[in-house]
Motif scaffolding. Structure first.
Motif, PDB file in Angstrom:
ATOM      1  N   ILE A 548       0.723  -1.062  -0.034  1.00  0.00           N
ATOM      2  CA  ILE A 548      -0.052   0.032   0.004  1.00  0.00           C
ATOM      3  C   ILE A 548       0.925   1.218  -0.101  1.00  0.00           C
ATOM      4  N   PHE A 549       0.754   1.805  -1.183  1.00  0.00           N
ATOM      5  CA  PHE A 549       1.785   3.133  -1.197  1.00  0.00           C
ATOM      6  C   PHE A 549       0.612   4.333  -0.807  1.00  0.00           C
ATOM      7  N   VAL A 550       1.541   5.336  -0.092  1.00  0.00           N
ATOM      8  CA  VAL A 550       0.762   6.458   0.223  1.00  0.00           C
ATOM      9  C   VAL A 550       1.989   7.652  -0.478  1.00  0.00           C
ATOM     10  N   SER A 551       1.382   8.627  -0.938  1.00  0.00           N
ATOM     11  CA  SER A 551       2.098   9.479  -1.774  1.00  0.00           C
ATOM     12  C   SER A 551       1.733  11.140  -1.308  1.00  0.00           C
ATOM     13  N   PRO A 552       2.434  11.424   0.008  1.00  0.00           N
ATOM     14  CA  PRO A 552       1.858  12.830   0.648  1.00  0.00           C
ATOM     15  C   PRO A 552       2.187  13.827  -0.380  1.00  0.00           C
ATOM     16  N   GLU A 553       3.177  13.759  -1.427  1.00  0.00           N
ATOM     17  CA  GLU A 553       3.453  14.835  -2.171  1.00  0.00           C
ATOM     18  C   GLU A 553       2.816  15.111  -3.272  1.00  0.00           C
ATOM     19  N   VAL A 677       3.167  -1.058   4.378  1.00  0.00           N
ATOM     20  CA  VAL A 677       2.821   0.123   3.933  1.00  0.00           C
ATOM     21  C   VAL A 677       4.209   1.034   3.151  1.00  0.00           C
ATOM     22  N   LEU A 678       4.037   1.600   2.202  1.00  0.00           N
ATOM     23  CA  LEU A 678       5.129   2.206   1.846  1.00  0.00           C
ATOM     24  C   LEU A 678       4.825   3.662   1.464  1.00  0.00           C
ATOM     25  N   VAL A 679       5.749   4.669   1.680  1.00  0.00           N
ATOM     26  CA  VAL A 679       5.597   5.975   1.493  1.00  0.00           C
ATOM     27  C   VAL A 679       6.432   6.435   0.280  1.00  0.00           C
ATOM     28  N   SER A 680       5.799   7.240  -0.599  1.00  0.00           N
ATOM     29  CA  SER A 680       6.692   7.576  -1.817  1.00  0.00           C
ATOM     30  C   SER A 680       7.351   8.898  -1.539  1.00  0.00           C
ATOM     31  N   VAL A 681       8.478   8.982  -1.675  1.00  0.00           N
ATOM     32  CA  VAL A 681       9.270  10.372  -1.167  1.00  0.00           C
ATOM     33  C   VAL A 681       9.958  10.851  -2.465  1.00  0.00           C
ATOM     34  N   LEU A 682       9.560  12.140  -2.746  1.00  0.00           N
ATOM     35  CA  LEU A 682      10.504  12.773  -3.897  1.00  0.00           C
ATOM     36  C   LEU A 682      11.499  13.856  -3.251  1.00  0.00           C
ATOM     37  N   ASN A 687       8.062  18.471   4.624  1.00  0.00           N
ATOM     38  CA  ASN A 687       7.446  18.064   5.998  1.00  0.00           C
ATOM     39  C   ASN A 687       6.478  17.266   5.835  1.00  0.00           C
ATOM     40  N   ARG A 688       5.624  17.093   4.846  1.00  0.00           N
ATOM     41  CA  ARG A 688       4.537  16.279   4.578  1.00  0.00           C
ATOM     42  C   ARG A 688       4.960  14.722   4.692  1.00  0.00           C
ATOM     43  N   VAL A 689       5.928  14.576   4.257  1.00  0.00           N
ATOM     44  CA  VAL A 689       6.488  13.248   4.358  1.00  0.00           C
ATOM     45  C   VAL A 689       6.741  12.544   5.729  1.00  0.00           C
ATOM     46  N   THR A 690       7.645  13.504   6.325  1.00  0.00           N
ATOM     47  CA  THR A 690       7.858  13.219   7.683  1.00  0.00           C
ATOM     48  C   THR A 690       6.489  13.036   8.666  1.00  0.00           C
ATOM     49  N   ALA A 691       5.691  13.922   8.182  1.00  0.00           N
ATOM     50  CA  ALA A 691       4.365  13.879   9.079  1.00  0.00           C
ATOM     51  C   ALA A 691       3.594  12.615   8.930  1.00  0.00           C
ATOM     52  N   THR A 692       3.592  12.091   7.649  1.00  0.00           N
ATOM     53  CA  THR A 692       2.655  11.047   7.108  1.00  0.00           C
ATOM     54  C   THR A 692       3.259   9.898   7.534  1.00  0.00           C
ATOM     55  N   ALA A 693       4.668   9.743   7.697  1.00  0.00           N
ATOM     56  CA  ALA A 693       5.381   8.740   8.145  1.00  0.00           C
ATOM     57  C   ALA A 693       4.831   8.411   9.636  1.00  0.00           C
ATOM     58  N   GLY A 702       2.622   0.241  11.787  1.00  0.00           N
ATOM     59  CA  GLY A 702       4.072  -0.144  11.805  1.00  0.00           C
ATOM     60  C   GLY A 702       4.896   0.920  11.183  1.00  0.00           C
ATOM     61  N   LYS A 703       6.273   0.847  11.252  1.00  0.00           N
ATOM     62  CA  LYS A 703       7.190   1.692  10.523  1.00  0.00           C
ATOM     63  C   LYS A 703       7.246   1.458   8.822  1.00  0.00           C
ATOM     64  N   PRO A 704       6.605   2.494   8.142  1.00  0.00           N
ATOM     65  CA  PRO A 704       6.317   2.456   6.969  1.00  0.00           C
ATOM     66  C   PRO A 704       7.707   2.267   5.986  1.00  0.00           C
ATOM     67  N   LEU A 705       7.769   1.866   4.802  1.00  0.00           N
ATOM     68  CA  LEU A 705       9.073   1.889   4.165  1.00  0.00           C
ATOM     69  C   LEU A 705       9.020   3.280   3.201  1.00  0.00           C
ATOM     70  N   LEU A 706      10.184   3.909   3.177  1.00  0.00           N
ATOM     71  CA  LEU A 706      10.172   5.111   2.633  1.00  0.00           C
ATOM     72  C   LEU A 706      10.864   4.935   1.296  1.00  0.00           C
ATOM     73  N   VAL A 707      10.090   5.155   0.173  1.00  0.00           N
ATOM     74  CA  VAL A 707      10.777   4.487  -1.291  1.00  0.00           C
ATOM     75  C   VAL A 707      10.936   6.045  -2.195  1.00  0.00           C
ATOM     76  N   THR A 708      12.246   6.050  -2.505  1.00  0.00           N
ATOM     77  CA  THR A 708      12.553   7.238  -3.472  1.00  0.00           C
ATOM     78  C   THR A 708      12.792   6.615  -4.967  1.00  0.00           C
ATOM     79  N   PRO A 709      12.252   7.350  -5.965  1.00  0.00           N
ATOM     80  CA  PRO A 709      12.954   7.160  -7.215  1.00  0.00           C
ATOM     81  C   PRO A 709      14.148   7.712  -7.519  1.00  0.00           C
TER      82      PRO A 709
END
Length: 724
Positions: A548-553, A677-682, A687-693, A702-709
């Motif tokens: 499950i990917f969450v894209s706060p950006e 749960v995975l969080v997409s990071v650009l 701040n939205r990334v850290t807040a969402t995580a 649980g602790k999500p995985l932060l994934v950046t391209p």
């Protein structure tokens, strides 16, 4: 649906996975098969063995040419020996009369296997009052059990009947089949004896009545012959008819004589009238007087001729001889006329005789016609008397033959027992070895089928059809240089360890490389984020079924889910991406258009799975876009989304869900077993990334995985499309 995208039903069966499931469960399959075979073996050992005995009977005529009744022909033999006749004898053997005789003779009612008792279920129903007690007589119960154990059949294309009987007692099995054969032969003999007795009893009064009718018929014949005065001549012919024949012959002879006499008289008359010397006619010459006169005439002519040599014609001697010669001619003529008169008289006599005979013939004709009429009636009476006499003689012959057979007790049966049963030494049921092996083989086969079907229905043994993927790849536009660079990097990169733990902040340092990889720009990983490849490896190594990917950006970060899904799909797994973003940012770079049915159509119950699953243009990944249904109407069926995800998780190895900028509560509704749960990071500084995580961790996810391209350049979009 896009014409380029293959249908979800275009899948192939992965034989490797099917065989792997069998290898994985072979111990359980073998154990179950052995347990069932052992249970069958024990049950067969506990079963009471059954023995089968067999007797064979040949249906044939036992009469010989010396003993066969004279009235019997060949049709009676062929009737008993034809196919229908032999089949009828099979029914006679299984008749209640024969079986009852055998049951009484062997006292089968006293044996336990013939005491047909009610089953446990029937006794229970009788006890509770749901069924009335059976009112079948004991003898009928014995016959029912007898028929269940008895087997009688005709050998094909023969006149042999086989009698088989199975029993727990081998001696009883042999006794029963022999007794049935003997009872059948005895029954046939008794039937013949009864038929013979019935025939003699019927023939006795018939012979007496027929004798009286014959006597009366012969009396009527004699009486009619006397009254009709029918006299019989030669050759058994009526006298009038015989006389008529004789007179007809005489009349014909007289007519011939009369015709001959008239012809002779006519010829003589014609000769005399024409001046022909009558003495030249045969009938005249036949007269004795004419012959003497002719002789005298010849003598006188000879004497005249002799004297003419010495005397003249006027000599008295010659003249006297010539006078005598003239008198002789007169006498010959007169005598010829007498002959003519005699012939005419003879012709007249023949004519009158003919007339008399003709009249007599006419009279006899009338008398013969009357006699023939009477003869017809007489012959009818004689035929009736003869028929009665012949019938009486045939009855007498049959009666004497039947009486002789009854007195001598000679009534051969049209059947012969040519093979009697012996006591069987081996049981025919149960065959412990073959049945145990059959049970083991059947159980093994069923377990194999069950294991294969289980693996097949779970969806783990299905993979996308290669033909569909190849067809899709032939229509795929040329990838952008960045995508080609990504594939080249993937080939050149060394494989990561099988289970790579999520990198920490200390380990997630930028890679130092050479060549193209070193020249590529990258971002710092200050939050411990991982790249696309590491995220795909983490999902594969941990066996994650739902990512499950969450894209706060925003929408730009949705490309991370697309890249991870493609990376996992390139590893050979079946991957499905579900786009839950409001704008459809995740599905736009994977499809030609956004006008495809998707998740909203599925939630609104306006489409099926086959209608909403589409193929990615650039990989073997499948995609469910946002869809074209009304979002408000689709949100009414939001409670169906977990069920849909569970179903898709069964069919696919990995289900990737792009939620966009979702909160922890919404993500929690999408969680399930083996979910990550995975969080997409650009921008790691966002701040939205850290807040969402932090919110996801605080929400119990649980602790999500932060994934950046990082290190990836998004692929060029096809003409007329924005890049993800």
């Amino acid at each position: 649906m896009n014409s380029r995208a293959p249908d979800v039903n275009d899948v192939d069966v992965d034989l490797g996975r099917l065989l792997a499931s069998v290898r994985r469960d072979w111990r359980r399959i073998l154990l179950v098969s052995l347990v069932v075979a052992a249970a069958v073996f024990v049950l067969l050992l506990l079963v009471t063995p059954l023995y089968r005995a067999e007797t064979r009977v040949l249906i044939e005529t036992r009469e010989s040419v010396y003993t066969r009744p004279q009235a019997a022909g060949t049709n009676s033999d062929s009737a008993i020996l034809d196919e229908e006749g032999v089949a009828s004898q099979v029914e006679v053997i299984t008749s209640s009369e024969v079986l009852t005789r055998v049951a009484r003779e062997l006292n089968l009612a006293s044996r336990e296997e013939f005491k047909a008792t009610d089953s446990l279920l029937e006794r229970t129903l009788i006890t509770v009052g749901l069924k009335s007690p059976s009112s079948i007589p004991p003898e009928e119960r014995v016959l029912r059990a007898f028929r269940e154990k008895l087997n009688v059949y005709r050998v094909e294309d023969s006149r042999v009947i086989v009698i088989q009987f199975s029993s727990e007692d081998p001696e009883l099995a042999a006794q029963v089949v022999n007794a049935v054969a003997d009872a059948y032969v005895a029954n046939q003999r008794e039937a013949k004896l009864q038929s013979n007795v019935d025939a003699t009893e019927w023939l006795e009064p018939e012979i007496a009545d027929l004798s009286e009718r014959v006597r009366e018929a012969e009396a009527r014949v004699a009486e009619f012959r006397a009254q009709s005065d029918l006299l019989i001549g030669r050759n058994n012919t009526v006298l009038a008819t015989q006389q008529l024949a004789e007179l007809s012959s005489e009349l014909s002879r007289v007519r011939v004589s009369r015709s001959a006499a008239e012809a002779k008289a006519e010829s003589v008359r014609a000769a005399i009238e024409s001046g022909v010397p009558p003495e030249t006619l045969p009938d005249v010459l036949a007269s004795g007087l004419i012959q003497r006169l002719r002789e005298r005439q010849v003598e006188l002519q000879a004497e005249i001729a002799e004297l003419s040599t010495t005397l003249l014609d006027n000599h008295p001697r010659i003249r006297a001889l010539r006078s005598q010669l003239s008198d002789l001619d007169t006498q010959i003529r007169a005598e010829s006329e007498k002959v003519l008169a005699g012939l005419e008289t003879e012709a007249g006599t023949a004519r009158r005789r003919e007339e008399e005979l003709a009249a007599e013939v006419e009279r006899l004709k009338a008398e013969s016609a009357r006699a023939e009429e009477q003869q017809v009636e007489l012959r009818a009476l004689e035929r009736q008397a003869a028929a009665q006499r012949e019938l009486l003689e045939s009855y007498l012959t049959r009666y004497r033959e039947a009486a002789a057979r009854r007195d001598r007790n000679y009534l051969p049966v049209d059947a012969r027992i040519f093979s009697r049963a012996i006591v069987p030494s081996e049981s025919y049921f149960p065959k412990v070895g073959p049945l145990t092996l059959a049970a083991f083989a059947a159980t093994l086969l069923l377990m194999l089928i069950f294991t294969l079907l289980k693996e097949l229905f779970s969806g783990r043994a299905l993979r996308p059809a290669e033909g569909a993927l190849e067809a899709e790849s032939t229509d795929m536009p040329v990838l952008a240089p960045a995508v080609a660079e990504e594939e080249t990097e993937t080939v050149e990169r060394e494989a990561a360890p099988a289970a790579t733990p999520p990198p920490t902040a200390s380990t997630a340092e930028p890679k130092q490389g050479t060549g193209a990889e070193a020249s590529r720009p990258y971002r710092s990983r200050s939050l411990g984020e991982i790249d696309i490849e590491m995220a795909a490896e983490a999902l594969i190594s941990k066996g994650i079924a739902r990512a499950i990917f969450v894209s706060p950006e925003g929408d730009e970060a949705a490309a991370t889910a697309v890249l991870v899904a493609r990376e996992v799909a390139d590893a050979g797994l079946r991957v499905l991406l579900i786009d839950l973003t409001a704008s459809g940012a995740a599905s736009r770079p994977m499809l030609e258009s956004t006008a495809y049915a998707g998740i909203t159509n599925l939630l609104a119950v306006r489409a099926q799975f086959a209608d909403v699953i589409h193929a990615d243009l650039y990989s073997s990944c499948h995609i469910i876009p946002v869809g074209t249904a009304d979002p408000e109407h689709a949100m009414r069926g939001f409670d169906r989304l977990p069920i849909i995800l569970n179903s898709l998780t069964i069919a696919y190895d990995v289900v990737v869900v792009e939620c966009g900028a979702a909160d922890a509560a919404a993500v929690k509704c999408l969680m399930g077993d083996d979910a990550q749960v995975l969080v997409s990071v650009l921008d790691p500084q966002e701040n939205r990334v850290t807040a969402t995580a932090a919110a996801l961790a605080d929400g119990g996810l649980g602790k999500p995985l932060l994934v950046t391209p990082a290190g990836y350049v998004p692929p060029s979009a096809p003409p007329g499309r924005d890049a993800a």
